[in-house]
Scaffold this active site. Structure first.
Site, PDB file in Angstrom:
ATOM      1  N   SER A 296     -38.448  23.029  27.532  1.00 38.94           N
ATOM      2  CA  SER A 296     -39.123  24.416  27.910  1.00 38.94           C
ATOM      3  C   SER A 296     -38.841  25.127  26.746  1.00 38.94           C
ATOM      4  CB  SER A 296     -38.472  24.655  29.118  1.00 38.94           C
ATOM      5  OG  SER A 296     -38.871  24.189  30.196  1.00 38.94           O
ATOM      6  N   HIS A 339     -42.979  28.928  42.397  1.00 37.02           N
ATOM      7  CA  HIS A 339     -42.488  30.436  42.108  1.00 37.02           C
ATOM      8  C   HIS A 339     -43.393  31.297  42.721  1.00 37.02           C
ATOM      9  CE1 HIS A 339     -40.583  28.219  38.907  1.00 37.02           C
ATOM     10  NE2 HIS A 339     -39.583  29.163  38.948  1.00 37.02           N
ATOM     11  N   CYS A 352     -41.317  28.763  34.469  1.00 37.91           N
ATOM     12  CA  CYS A 352     -42.050  28.082  35.403  1.00 37.91           C
ATOM     13  C   CYS A 352     -43.244  27.103  34.662  1.00 37.91           C
ATOM     14  CB  CYS A 352     -42.958  29.173  36.172  1.00 37.91           C
ATOM     15  SG  CYS A 352     -44.376  28.546  37.083  1.00 37.91           S
TER      16      CYS A 352
END
Length: 610
Positions: A296, A339, A352
Site C-alpha cells: 500500500s 469502509h 482502503c
C-alpha cells in the site's frame, strides 16, 4: 707453476672481468628494498567520528632465497605457528611470478604468543622474519557493513591491471571500499635495509616515505545508523534514511549483516562458504538489491497520478463494502466489513484497497507506470554502490516485451495496490518519499560528503545532484501529504506507532504479500509458516510542513507495516530530531520543471491489511 698460473688467472677473471656482476649480486644479497604498503585512508561519519581505520598487523614473511633448505624451514615454521598450508602460499607466489628476494607473507595477524615464538627461534628459521603491516579495521564491526564494504588481498587479475600493487596488498572488494579504492589506496613507500646471510635486518640505509590514502567523510550519521540497526534487530529487513533536500544518505541498514573484519587479511574457505550458503543472504545489501512488492505504500503514486490526470477529484467517492467484483472475481479490501463511502483523504489514511482498485481502473496501467517512473520507481537510483537492482514497474509494453502477452485490465487492480508484477527496492521507496516531501525534486542518493587530503583540505566535494524534476501541482502534493500526515496522526490512521509528540510525521504503511491466497480465503497470518508471511513496510518524512528526513523501512515476514516497521522508523526519527531540533519554514519549490506527461498509449493477489 701451473697451479699458481691457474689461480692467478682465476683471480683476474673474478676480480676484474666479473667484478661488477659479482658486486651487484653481493649487494642484492646484502641490501634489500623492503616495500611498505601505504596506509589506507580513514572513513568518518558526518560528525567526523572514525568508522574505519588501519591497525598494525604482525605478519610472518619468508624470502625463500635466504634459506638453504626452504622445505625444512617451512616445516619448522608451521609447527611453531601451529598453522598448515604455508608451503602452498610460497608455491602460489611463485606461480604469480614473484620477483627474486621479494618476501612472501605466509601468515597474518599473529597473536602475541606466535610473535614470541617466531622471535625466539629466529636463528632456526633462515629467511623468515616478522613484518609489521597495516591492516584494515572496522571499528563497529557489522554496523553499516553493506555500505562500508570490505577489503581483500589482490588477485592475479588485479595485479595484471594494477601495476602499483604487489602480492599481499589489500584492495577494496565491496561497498565504498571498492568504489572509492583510488582515493583510499595511497602510494607505497619503502626502506633500503642491510641484511645478514640469513636475511635478518641489520640496519636501515635509506627510507622512501609512503603517502597514505585520502580520508572519506560520509553523509551517514553513526547515531542514526545504530538506532536503525538496533530497531531491525535479529529480523531480516532494511532501512534507509535520506535528506529530502539533498539526497544525502543519513542511515543505511541491511539485516542480517556480516563483520567486515572477517575479510581483512584474508577469509578462510570455511567462513566464506558459510556466508555464501546462508539462506538469509547476509552479504546481500537489501537496501539496493532487495526487490519487494511495495504494497500500500504504492498508493501514494496512485493518488498523485489520479489527481494530476484528473481521473478523480479530491471529493470523488467510491463505495467500499469489503471488496469489488471485476471480471468474475472478487478483489477484497483488507477491512472485511469495508469502509463505506470513501474519498481520497480517508482512503490514504485508512488505506482502503477498494478505493485504489477504482483509481487503477480509471487510470490504466500505462499512466500509473508513467507516474511511478517520474517518482523514481522501477529504475536504478544511480547510487555509487555495485549491483543495484532496478525493480519492476509494469506497463502494457513491458508485459508484451517480457512475456509476449497483452496486459489484462484485471491486472491493473493488483498493481494499483502495489502487488502483482510491481517490485521496488527500499532505496527507491525512500527516494519516492523524499520526492513527494520536497515538492517533486528527484535527487541522486549519495553517501559521501567529501574526500579530504592529508593536510585536511577538501580534495573533492560531493554537492547534491538533481536527476529530474516532476511537474506536480502543489495543491495535489498538499492533499497527498495531508493524507500521509493523517496516516500517523489521525485516530483512524494505520501508523500510530510512528507518532511523535513534538513533530508532525507523514507516512504510509504497506503490507506486501509473499504468496497468493486461494479465492475467498482469509488466512490468519500466524497460521502460515514464517517464510510465507507478509512483509511489513513503512515510509515516512518529517516534519510534514518542512521535511528534513525521509525514510523507508521493510521488515521481512513481519506482517503489518503499522505494527512492525513503523516503530523502527519512529526510533530513527526520535534520534534524528534529538540531534537536529526541527525549525520553521517550508521546503523550497522547484524553480524549473520537466513534464512527466506522455502519450497514453497475470498476476493476481489478494488485498492485505496495513
Amino acid at each position: 707453476m701451473a697451479v699458481l698460473t691457474g689461480a692467478a688467472l682465476r683471480l683476474y677473471y673474478l676480480q676484474l672481468i666479473k667484478h661488477h656482476e659479482l658486486a651487484e649480486l653481493s649487494d642484492r644479497n646484502r641490501i634489500r628494498l623492503q616495500r611498505l604498503p601505504a596506509l589506507r585512508g580513514l572513513v568518518f561519519d558526518a560528525r567526523h567520528r572514525a568508522l574505519v581505520d588501519t591497525r598494525p598487523s604482525f605478519d610472518a614473511v619468508v624470502v625463500p632465497e635466504d634459506s638453504p633448505d626452504i622445505s625444512a624451514t617451512t616445516e619448522r615454521l608451521q609447527k611453531l605457528l601451529a598453522q598448515d598450508g604455508l608451503e602452498k602460499k610460497l608455491d602460489e607466489a611463485a606461480d604469480q611470478g614473484r620477483p627474486e628476494f621479494e618476501p612472501v607473507t605466509v601468515d597474518e595477524r599473529l597473536n602475541w604468543h606466535q610473535v614470541v615464538m617466531l622471535e625466539t627461534h629466529q636463528l632456526e628459521l633462515p629467511g623468515v622474519s616478522l613484518q609489521v603491516n597495516p591492516r584494515r579495521h572496522y571499528i563497529y564491526g557489522p554496523i553499516a557493513a553493506h555500505l562500508l564494504g570490505y577489503v581483500g588481498e589482490v588477485t592475479v587479475r588485479d595485479l595484471n591491471r594494477l601495476p602499483d600493487y604487489r602480492t599481499g596488498d589489500e584492495i577494496g572488494k565491496f561497498g565504498l571500499e571498492r568504489t572509492l579504492e583510488q582515493n583510499l589506496h595511497g602510494d607505497s613507500g619503502g626502506q633500503e635495509i642491510e641484511v645478514d646471510s640469513v636475511g635478518r635486518r641489520l640496519r636501515l640505509l635509506r627510507e622512501i616515505p609512503e603517502r597514505p590514502g585520502n580520508s572519506v567523510i560520509l553523509t551517514l550519521d553513526l547515531d542514526l545508523q545504530r538506532v536503525a540497526e538496533e530497531g531491525i534487530g535479529d529480523r531480516a529487513g532494511a532501512l534507509v534514511a535520506i535528506d529530502p533536500n539533498t539526497g544525502y544518505v543519513l542511515a543505511m541498514a541491511s539485516h542480517p549483516a556480516f563483520d567486515p573484519n572477517t575479510f581483512a587479511g584474508g577469509i578462510t574457505p570455511a567462513v566464506w562458504r558459510t556466508l555464501t550458503t546462508d539462506p538469509n543472504h547476509p552479504l546481500s545489501n537489501r537496501v539496493i538489491q532487495g526487490v519487494y512488492p511495495p504494497g500500500s505504500t504504492f498508493k501514494v503514486v496512485g493518488s498523485i497520478a489520479a489527481l494530476e490526470d484528473h481521473a478523480i477529484t479530491p471529493d470523488t467517492a467510491f463505495g467500499c463494502a469489503g471488496g469489488i467484483y471485476f471480471g468474475g472475481r472478487e478483489y477484497r479490501c483488507w477491512r472485511k466489513q469495508g469502509h463505506g463511502s470513501i474519498s481520497l483523504h480517508r482512503a490514504i489514511v485508512e488505506s482502503c484497497d477498494v478505493f485504489f482498485y477504482n483509481v487503477g481502473q480509471r487510470l490504466g496501467i500505462d499512466r500509473l507506470a508513467v507516474w511511478a517512473h517520474a517518482l523514481g520507481l522501477g529504475q536504478k537510483t544511480g547510487i555509487d554502490l555495485d549491483n543495484e537492482r532496478s525493480g519492476t514497474i509494469p506497463s502494457s509494453a513491458w508485459k508484451q516485451q517480457r512475456f509476449g502477452e497483452r496486459w489484462y485490465p484485471a491486472e491493473t487492480l493488483s498493481a494499483a495496490i502495489g502487488q502483482g508484477y510491481v517490485g521496488v527496492t527500499p532505496l527507491q521507496l525512500a527516494q519516492m518519499t523524499a520526492t513527494v516531501a520536497n515538492g517533486g525534486i528527484l535527487y541522486k542518493p549519495q553517501f559521501v560528503r567529501e574526500i579530504d587530503a592529508l593536510d585536511g583540505t577538501v580534495a573533492k566535494a560531493y554537492p547534491p545532484i538533481i536527476e529530474s524534476r516532476a511537474r506536480i501541482d502543489p495543491d495535489v502534493l498538499d492533499r497527498v501529504r495531508a493524507g500521509m500526515a493523517g496516516v500517523v496522526n489521525e485516530a483512524s490512521g494505520t501508523a500510530h506507532g510512528a507518532k511523535l509528540d513534538n513533530v508532525i510525521v507523514a507516512g504510509k504503511t504497506g503490507t506486501a504479500q509473499v504468496i497468493k491466497e486461494a479465492q475467498g480465503a482469509r488466512t490468519k497470518e500466524t497460521a502460515l509458516p514464517e517464510r510465507y508471511r507478509d512483509h511489513a513496510w513503512f515510509v515516512a518524512f518529517a516534519p510534514a510542513d518542512h521535511p528534513q528526513i525521509a525514510i523507508a523501512c521493510i521488515i521481512e515476514h513481519a506482517g503489518h507495516g503499522g505494527s512492525a516497521a513503523a516503530p523502527v522508523v519512529k526510533a530513527v526519527l526520535q534520534k534524528f530530531f534529538e540531534l537536529n531540533p526541527p525549525q520553521g519554514g517550508l521546503p523550497a519549490k522547484p524553480t524549473t520543471t520537466v513534464s512527466t506527461q506522455v502519450e497514453t498509449h497475470h498476476v493476481e493477489t489478494e488485498p492485505l491489511s496495513d
